[in-house]
Motif scaffolding. Structure first.
Motif, PDB file in Angstrom:
ATOM      1  N   PHE A  99       0.860  -1.172   0.000  1.00 19.45           N
ATOM      2  CA  PHE A  99       0.000   0.000   0.000  1.00 19.45           C
ATOM      3  C   PHE A  99       0.897   1.223   0.000  1.00 19.45           C
ATOM      4  CE2 PHE A  99       0.537  -1.474   4.318  1.00 19.45           C
ATOM      5  CZ  PHE A  99       0.886  -0.341   5.018  1.00 19.45           C
ATOM      6  N   LEU A 100       0.390   2.332  -0.401  1.00 23.79           N
ATOM      7  CA  LEU A 100       1.210   3.518  -0.611  1.00 23.79           C
ATOM      8  C   LEU A 100       1.448   4.194   0.735  1.00 23.79           C
ATOM      9  CD1 LEU A 100      -0.554   4.766  -3.812  1.00 23.79           C
ATOM     10  CD2 LEU A 100       1.553   3.482  -3.619  1.00 23.79           C
ATOM     11  N   GLY A 101       2.535   3.829   1.379  1.00 22.55           N
ATOM     12  CA  GLY A 101       2.801   4.281   2.735  1.00 22.55           C
ATOM     13  C   GLY A 101       2.979   5.774   2.874  1.00 22.55           C
ATOM     14  N   MET A 102       4.038   6.302   2.307  1.00 24.54           N
ATOM     15  CA  MET A 102       4.316   7.725   2.499  1.00 24.54           C
ATOM     16  C   MET A 102       3.289   8.606   1.817  1.00 24.54           C
ATOM     17  SD  MET A 102       8.439   7.755   2.012  1.00 24.54           S
ATOM     18  CE  MET A 102       8.530   9.528   2.240  1.00 24.54           C
ATOM     19  N   LEU A 103       2.650   8.095   0.769  1.00 25.66           N
ATOM     20  CA  LEU A 103       1.693   8.920   0.034  1.00 25.66           C
ATOM     21  C   LEU A 103       0.328   8.967   0.693  1.00 25.66           C
ATOM     22  CD1 LEU A 103       2.424   8.086  -3.692  1.00 25.66           C
ATOM     23  CD2 LEU A 103       3.050  10.127  -2.418  1.00 25.66           C
ATOM     24  N   LEU A 104       0.130   8.205   1.748  1.00 21.14           N
ATOM     25  CA  LEU A 104      -1.185   8.183   2.376  1.00 21.14           C
ATOM     26  C   LEU A 104      -1.503   9.521   3.030  1.00 21.14           C
ATOM     27  CD1 LEU A 104      -1.362   4.639   3.935  1.00 21.14           C
ATOM     28  CD2 LEU A 104      -2.336   5.467   1.809  1.00 21.14           C
ATOM     29  N   HIS A 105      -0.495  10.299   3.303  1.00 17.31           N
ATOM     30  CA  HIS A 105      -0.709  11.625   3.863  1.00 17.31           C
ATOM     31  C   HIS A 105       0.051  12.610   3.007  1.00 17.31           C
ATOM     32  CE1 HIS A 105      -2.475   9.757   7.394  1.00 17.31           C
ATOM     33  NE2 HIS A 105      -1.444   8.943   7.405  1.00 17.31           N
ATOM     34  N   THR A 106      -0.557  13.732   2.747  1.00 18.64           N
ATOM     35  CA  THR A 106       0.064  14.713   1.868  1.00 18.64           C
ATOM     36  C   THR A 106       1.442  15.099   2.376  1.00 18.64           C
ATOM     37  OG1 THR A 106      -2.116  15.583   1.337  1.00 18.64           O
ATOM     38  CG2 THR A 106      -0.238  16.978   0.804  1.00 18.64           C
ATOM     39  N   SER A 107       1.599  15.183   3.690  1.00 17.43           N
ATOM     40  CA  SER A 107       2.880  15.591   4.241  1.00 17.43           C
ATOM     41  C   SER A 107       3.974  14.588   3.931  1.00 17.43           C
ATOM     42  CB  SER A 107       2.761  15.757   5.760  1.00 17.43           C
ATOM     43  OG  SER A 107       2.357  14.533   6.360  1.00 17.43           O
ATOM     44  N   GLY A 108       3.585  13.377   3.524  1.00 18.35           N
ATOM     45  CA  GLY A 108       4.592  12.378   3.237  1.00 18.35           C
ATOM     46  C   GLY A 108       5.038  12.329   1.803  1.00 18.35           C
ATOM     47  N   GLY A 168      -4.183  16.517  -1.985  1.00 20.64           N
ATOM     48  CA  GLY A 168      -3.758  17.683  -1.229  1.00 20.64           C
ATOM     49  C   GLY A 168      -4.774  18.816  -1.275  1.00 20.64           C
ATOM     50  N   LEU A 169      -5.360  19.039  -2.439  1.00 23.54           N
ATOM     51  CA  LEU A 169      -6.352  20.103  -2.585  1.00 23.54           C
ATOM     52  C   LEU A 169      -7.606  19.815  -1.782  1.00 23.54           C
ATOM     53  CD1 LEU A 169      -5.790  20.653  -6.394  1.00 23.54           C
ATOM     54  CD2 LEU A 169      -5.525  22.444  -4.654  1.00 23.54           C
ATOM     55  N   HIS A 222       3.329  23.735  -4.002  1.00 25.35           N
ATOM     56  CA  HIS A 222       1.961  23.231  -4.064  1.00 25.35           C
ATOM     57  C   HIS A 222       1.276  23.337  -2.710  1.00 25.35           C
ATOM     58  CE1 HIS A 222       2.380  20.592  -7.912  1.00 25.35           C
ATOM     59  NE2 HIS A 222       2.000  21.821  -8.178  1.00 25.35           N
ATOM     60  N   ASP A 223       1.990  23.015  -1.642  1.00 23.18           N
ATOM     61  CA  ASP A 223       1.375  23.033  -0.317  1.00 23.18           C
ATOM     62  C   ASP A 223       0.863  24.427   0.033  1.00 23.18           C
ATOM     63  OD1 ASP A 223       1.859  20.376   0.020  1.00 23.18           O
ATOM     64  OD2 ASP A 223       3.614  20.615   1.314  1.00 23.18           O
ATOM     65  N   ILE A 224       1.660  25.447  -0.279  1.00 23.09           N
ATOM     66  CA  ILE A 224       1.259  26.817   0.041  1.00 23.09           C
ATOM     67  C   ILE A 224       0.066  27.236  -0.805  1.00 23.09           C
ATOM     68  CG2 ILE A 224       1.988  29.236  -0.093  1.00 23.09           C
ATOM     69  CD1 ILE A 224       4.800  28.303   0.658  1.00 23.09           C
ATOM     70  N   TYR A 227      -5.815  28.363  -1.589  1.00 23.85           N
ATOM     71  CA  TYR A 227      -7.086  28.163  -2.294  1.00 23.85           C
ATOM     72  C   TYR A 227      -8.173  27.708  -1.324  1.00 23.85           C
ATOM     73  CZ  TYR A 227      -4.153  28.182  -6.520  1.00 23.85           C
ATOM     74  OH  TYR A 227      -3.271  28.512  -7.506  1.00 23.85           O
ATOM     75  N   GLY A 228      -7.795  26.855  -0.376  1.00 19.38           N
ATOM     76  CA  GLY A 228      -8.773  26.351   0.582  1.00 19.38           C
ATOM     77  C   GLY A 228      -9.154  27.359   1.651  1.00 19.38           C
ATOM     78  N   ASN A 229      -8.427  28.475   1.680  1.00 17.62           N
ATOM     79  CA  ASN A 229      -8.670  29.492   2.710  1.00 17.62           C
ATOM     80  C   ASN A 229      -9.343  30.737   2.129  1.00 17.62           C
ATOM     81  OD1 ASN A 229      -8.529  30.115   5.446  1.00 17.62           O
ATOM     82  ND2 ASN A 229      -6.586  31.212   5.238  1.00 17.62           N
TER      83      ASN A 229
END
Length: 631
Positions: A48-57, A406-407, A466-468, A473-475
């Motif tokens: 399973f996609l370990g690090m990709l399961l959370h955007t921070s990873g 992430g979005l 991208h994170d910023i 956009y979400g804010n």
């Protein structure tokens, strides 16, 4: 190019896709070397996609990693820097000295050495960028070639799934690499070798999945009013039967069309990003339940080609791309019957039709899938948009699955959004008005808004990660989507997945799927000549109830602008894990295109340059002006 996942021993069938590594293989007919393979202990592996399961990873390559990719794809630097878990130079040497499949014991030894560590594959890919892909190339090849088949030569479903998953790991690692890097690194396999394996797996997938009888109503527009209701006694039965016939698409193969293979080079390198839509639609049509091998029953003929990629990848010049397309179009065996009206091409960038400079002469009536409906600044000499509303199909821009995740994770409720509006982008000359046509410099005018009184409720920026941008956009309640280097902008699809109401300022951009989506319910389109204090006054005047209605509609329809990973791609699990646009919702960009093709289907195949009549036996004859049969 990194793919983060976990490989683990498992005994539970409930774990996702326990098919990554080989099942025990039948020993009959195998050499002694093959019988020593390291997985006879009936180990089954799940990933399973370990690090990709959370955007921070999600890991972006560091500058050092990028340097290693470009300077040492052959991993020669390891001669002085040493190793972590695997002696990659020894692996490479054995790949050259031991021909396949005699090299499989070594391949499986490497895999066994990496199994059990959640980050081992990525760590080794950072050390030796093409080592892990080389191992997965031979693993996939072996699984595919040595698997048992039925009497018709087909793989069983489990083996096909295993093979496809193994291949998807390989593709996800190396799809960002130019074929010149892969071939020059001399890892005993080439870009062409991988393409051949890819084609074999696609063919096996076709054999496994029989054409489905899809209910046509599922392809009709949202809110389409239900079945056709005709006047009583007007022959509605036969007409209904014809309309209910599933859509059929014939896909040209390079073996039957001279020159087509030149446009299908570097499928791996061409499969990601915006130009990856060219490959994506090719894969989709080839594996679709609507595929037909019989041209007589085809409603449409799909002509694959990766024009944007082979141009931007410096494989061909613009003039060479033009020459290849001329050769291809003239060799299409079923083009002339309709004058190309039922032929579908994909040009998935702002260049649109113009990447084939002679398109007006060769495919003026054909359907083109493209995101661009206006003009591309880099093609200053093209002053008239090639796009035609009633002929072509607008497709969405392509966001990577990790971006969508992430979005969506930044999609805040309206009450928690701090800013009135957001814009992240540059206002350089390349992104100004078209150099020949001219017009308003939209981006410069937007940036001036920040200097107006009460501009503190605007969040603008440039050159952000991208994170910023996703967080911004979400804010915000509204997000400006201006024209850039071309009329269309990927930003629209980014802000939709962040739940931000887009304020589109690109006068001539027609949005994807306006045929069945009411875009006025989730997009504000503002004239480029009216950017100023009046725009901000309008946005500030909208009550929460109106803004919320926009946001609700965004969340209801945005999945039509999502390109799903292939069903057996390892990223498919990531999509399911985060519940991104579930398949059962029936919304995605590929289905959207099919909805529109359904509307474009013609019962008759004719054109001003084709003629038809039946001979004495009743057989239909299609001829040209010289009465010679059309191909």
């Amino acid at each position: 190019a990194h793919v983060c996942f976990v490989v683990c021993k498992c005994g539970s069938k409930d774990l996702v896709a326990c098919h990554l590594l080989p099942e025990p293989m039948l020993e009959s007919g195998m050499s002694e070397a093959q019988q020593t393979m390291g997985f006879r202990s009936r180990v089954r592996c799940a990933f399973f996609l370990g690090m990709l399961l959370h955007t921070s990873g999600i890991v972006d390559p560091s500058e050092e990693e990028k340097r290693l990719v470009w300077k040492y794809p052959d991993c020669s630097h390891l001669a002085t820097q040493g190793y972590k878990r695997v002696d990659w130079l020894a692996v490479k040497a054995e790949l050259h000295s031991s021909p396949y499949p005699e090299n499989m014991p070594m391949i499986n030894e490497v895999l066994a050495n990496l199994t059990g560590n959640s980050h081992a594959y990525d760590e080794e890919a950072r050390v030796c960028v093409l080592g892990v892909p080389a191992v997965f190339y031979y693993l996939t090849k072996y699984t595919y070639e040595f698997a048992e088949r039925d009497e018709e030569g087909r793989l069983d479903e489990a083996t096909l799934r295993k093979t496809t998953l193994q291949y998807s790991v390989l593709e996800n690692y190396i799809s960002a690499f130019h074929p010149g890097i892969i071939n020059g690194a001399n890892w005993s396999f080439t870009d062409v070798d991988v393409m051949r394996l890819r084609k074999e797996i696609l063919r096996a997938y076709q054999q496994q999945h029989v054409l489905a009888q899809v209910e046509p109503s599922s392809l009709r527009g949202a809110g389409g009013g239900g079945p056709h209701v005709g006047a009583r006694g007007c022959g509605e039965g036969p007409r209904a039967a014809e309309e209910d016939r599933p859509l059929r698409v014939y896909v040209y193969d390079e073996a039957e069309v001279a020159g087509l293979c030149q446009l299908l080079q570097s499928q791996l390198y061409c499969s990601r990003g915006q130009w990856g839509t060219d490959v994506l639609f090719h894969d989709f049509f080839v594996t679709s339940p609507y595929l037909t091998r019989d041209p007589a029953e085809a409603d449409f003929f799909f002509v694959p080609g990766y024009a944007i990629c082979v141009l931007e990848g410096n494989i061909y010049t613009l003039d060479e791309v033009d020459a290849v397309y001329k050769e291809v179009v003239q060799a299409l065996p079923y083009f002339n019957a309709s004058g190309g009206r039922d032929h579908v091409f994909v040009f998935g960038s702002g260049m649109a039709h113009s990447v084939f400079q002679s398109w007006k002469e060769y495919i003026p009536h054909s359907i083109v899938l493209t995101p661009e409906t206006e003009l591309f600044n880099d093609f200053a000499w093209v002053a008239e948009p090639p796009f035609h509303t009633w002929r072509d199909i607008v497709i969405p821009g392509s966001l990577d699955l990790s971006e969508v995740i992430g979005l969506i994770s930044n999609d805040k409720p309206l009450s928690e959004r701090r800013y009135l509006a957001s814009f992240f982008g540059r206002a350089d000359p390349d992104r100004g008005p078209h150099p020949w046509v001219g017009g308003v410099d939209v981006r410069k005018e937007i940036l001036k808004l920040k200097d107006l009184p009460n501009g503190e409720d605007l969040e603008f920026g440039g050159g952000a990660t991208h994170d910023i941008m996703h967080a911004a956009y979400g804010n915000a309640r509204f997000c400006f989507v201006p024209r850039g280097k071309s009329g269309w902008s990927l930003r629209l699809f980014e802000v939709l997945f962040a739940g931000c109401v887009p304020v589109m300022i690109s006068d001539k951009w027609e949005l994807p799927f306006e045929e069945f989506l009411d875009v006025t319910k989730f997009v504000i389109k503002w004239p480029s000549t009216q950017i100023g204090e009046g725009l901000l006054t309008y946005l500030r005047s909208l009550p929460d109830s109106t803004v919320q209605a926009y946001m609700d509609e965004i969340r209801r329809v945005r999945c039509w602008y999502f390109y799903p990973p292939k069903s057996l791609d390892i990223r498919g699990h990531l999509q399911r894990q985060h519940k991104v646009c579930p398949e059962e919702n029936g919304q995605d960009a590929l289905r959207g295109v099919f909805k529109i093709l359904q509307l474009k289907r013609r019962r008759s195949k004719s054109s001003p340059r084709s003629f038809y009549f039946r001979d004495a036996t009743g057989k239909l004859q299609r001829v040209g002006t010289d009465l010679e049969p059309l191909r």
